[in-house]
Write an enzyme that holds these catalytic residues in place. Structure first.
Site, mmCIF file in Angstrom:
data_model
loop_
_atom_site.group_PDB
_atom_site.id
_atom_site.type_symbol
_atom_site.label_atom_id
_atom_site.label_comp_id
_atom_site.label_asym_id
_atom_site.label_seq_id
_atom_site.Cartn_x
_atom_site.Cartn_y
_atom_site.Cartn_z
ATOM 1 N N SER A 147 8.167 -10.784 -109.297
ATOM 2 C CA SER A 147 8.656 -12.155 -109.319
ATOM 3 C C SER A 147 9.800 -12.321 -108.308
ATOM 4 O O SER A 147 9.592 -12.107 -107.121
ATOM 5 C CB SER A 147 9.065 -12.514 -110.752
ATOM 6 O OG SER A 147 9.129 -13.901 -110.933
ATOM 7 N N ASP A 232 -1.217 -16.410 -113.424
ATOM 8 C CA ASP A 232 -0.052 -16.957 -112.731
ATOM 9 C C ASP A 232 -0.383 -18.395 -112.332
ATOM 10 O O ASP A 232 -1.559 -18.765 -112.230
ATOM 11 C CB ASP A 232 0.260 -16.126 -111.469
ATOM 12 C CG ASP A 232 1.281 -15.029 -111.728
ATOM 13 O OD1 ASP A 232 2.370 -15.358 -112.243
ATOM 14 O OD2 ASP A 232 1.008 -13.856 -111.411
ATOM 15 N N HIS A 264 1.923 -13.642 -115.813
ATOM 16 C CA HIS A 264 3.104 -13.264 -115.025
ATOM 17 C C HIS A 264 3.901 -12.113 -115.660
ATOM 18 O O HIS A 264 4.576 -11.361 -114.966
ATOM 19 C CB HIS A 264 3.985 -14.515 -114.892
ATOM 20 C CG HIS A 264 5.099 -14.388 -113.920
ATOM 21 N ND1 HIS A 264 4.932 -14.574 -112.564
ATOM 22 C CD2 HIS A 264 6.412 -14.091 -114.091
ATOM 23 C CE1 HIS A 264 6.088 -14.411 -111.945
ATOM 24 N NE2 HIS A 264 7.004 -14.109 -112.849
#
Length: 290
Positions: A147, A232, A264
């Site tokens: 991320s 995602d 995610h």
């Protein structure tokens, strides 16, 4: 894109299908805490090792049972939108990787509001230079960022290593569910603590730098893996695919993976398992070098 749509696209927890948003974040942190406790209890470790003078400038190093001078090192840069997360709850992959002979380094950096994005990039750069100087005979340093951590890891492609007196033996990058063009973040609530100006966002967007002035790989064999989870958001998918294409155009040895049935958070949570797809991708990438 409307302000509301932009907000949704850059809120990863809203795209989790297996749990509610809050529960997804809670589960992620719980699995990270448990994995870190387990790793510290069962592995040879050097904890809270300073790579700089700041309080937050520390790494935790986890070793395989058989320690040698020539280990491969995987360095993990945690996510949390530059404002949450900690090395003390991020040792997800330690047990599966150390079991196979890989040393794992979990990097701490000063999150916002204490740290600015420029500082964070500088800290991650210095943590890598530190590992290279401490373990000059390493069999390769592999960066894994998740991320926001993927953005910090990707910025290492632009680092000026001469300033740090060492060229790290970077052999591979695993960029997982990352953001590589930060401009959209400026207009979301995620920016409330980070205080990015448009200029800050552009300066710290690896996508923009590589498009404008492609940097050639120091080591052409260095493998770039851009990875995204099926669940995602579409914007995370777009960012990952476009960054992969930019890497290819700039001459990097790059590949793109969309991992099925993961979101995610799950994409990193599952690194606690040796049979996990991403764990296996990491191990195969590291060991095909030898």
């Amino acid at each position: 894109m409307s302000a509301q749509e932009l907000e949704n696209q850059y809120a990863p927890s809203k795209w989790v299908v297996r749990l509610g948003a809050e529960e997804a974040l809670k589960t992620y942190s719980q699995i990270g805490n448990e994995a870190t406790k387990r790793a510290r209890a069962t592995r040879k470790t050097l904890l809270q090792v300073p790579y700089g003078d700041g309080d937050g400038e520390k790494v935790d190093i986890y070793f395989p049972d058989k320690v040698s001078e020539a280990l491969p090192f995987l360095m993990f840069v945690h996510g949390g939108y530059w404002q949450s997360g900690s090395k003390d709850s991020s040792a997800f992959m330690v047990n599966p990787l150390t079991a196979q002979g890989v040393a794992v380094v979990i990097v701490a950096y000063d999150i916002a509001p204490k740290g600015t994005l420029d500082q964070m990039v500088n800290q991650v750069t210095r943590s890598i230079a530190f590992v290279q100087k401490q373990y000059p005979c390493n069999a390769g340093i592999y960066l894994c960022g998740h991320s926001a951590g993927a953005q910090l890891a990707a910025m290492m492609l632009l680092a000026d290593w001469t300033k740090h007196g060492v060229t790290p033996n970077l052999k591979g990058f695993f960029l997982v569910s990352g953001v590589y063009d930060l401009e959209p973040i400026v207009y979301t609530s995620q920016n409330a603590l980070v205080h990015l100006t448009l200029e800050d966002a552009q300066r710290n967007s690896p996508q923009r730098h590589l498009q404008v002035a492609p940097t050639q790989p120091v080591d052409p064999a260095c493998h770039m893996l851009v990875i995204v989870g099926q669940h995602d958001s579409p914007e995370f998918h777009r960012q990952s695919r476009e960054f992969y294409q930019t890497l290819c155009q700039a001459g990097w040895k790059a590949s793109f993976e969309e991992l099925p049935d993961v979101d995610h958070f799950e994409i990193i949570e599952n690194l606690t398992r040796e049979d996990d797809t991403l764990t296996q991708i990491i191990l195969k990438t590291i060991f095909q070098e030898f």
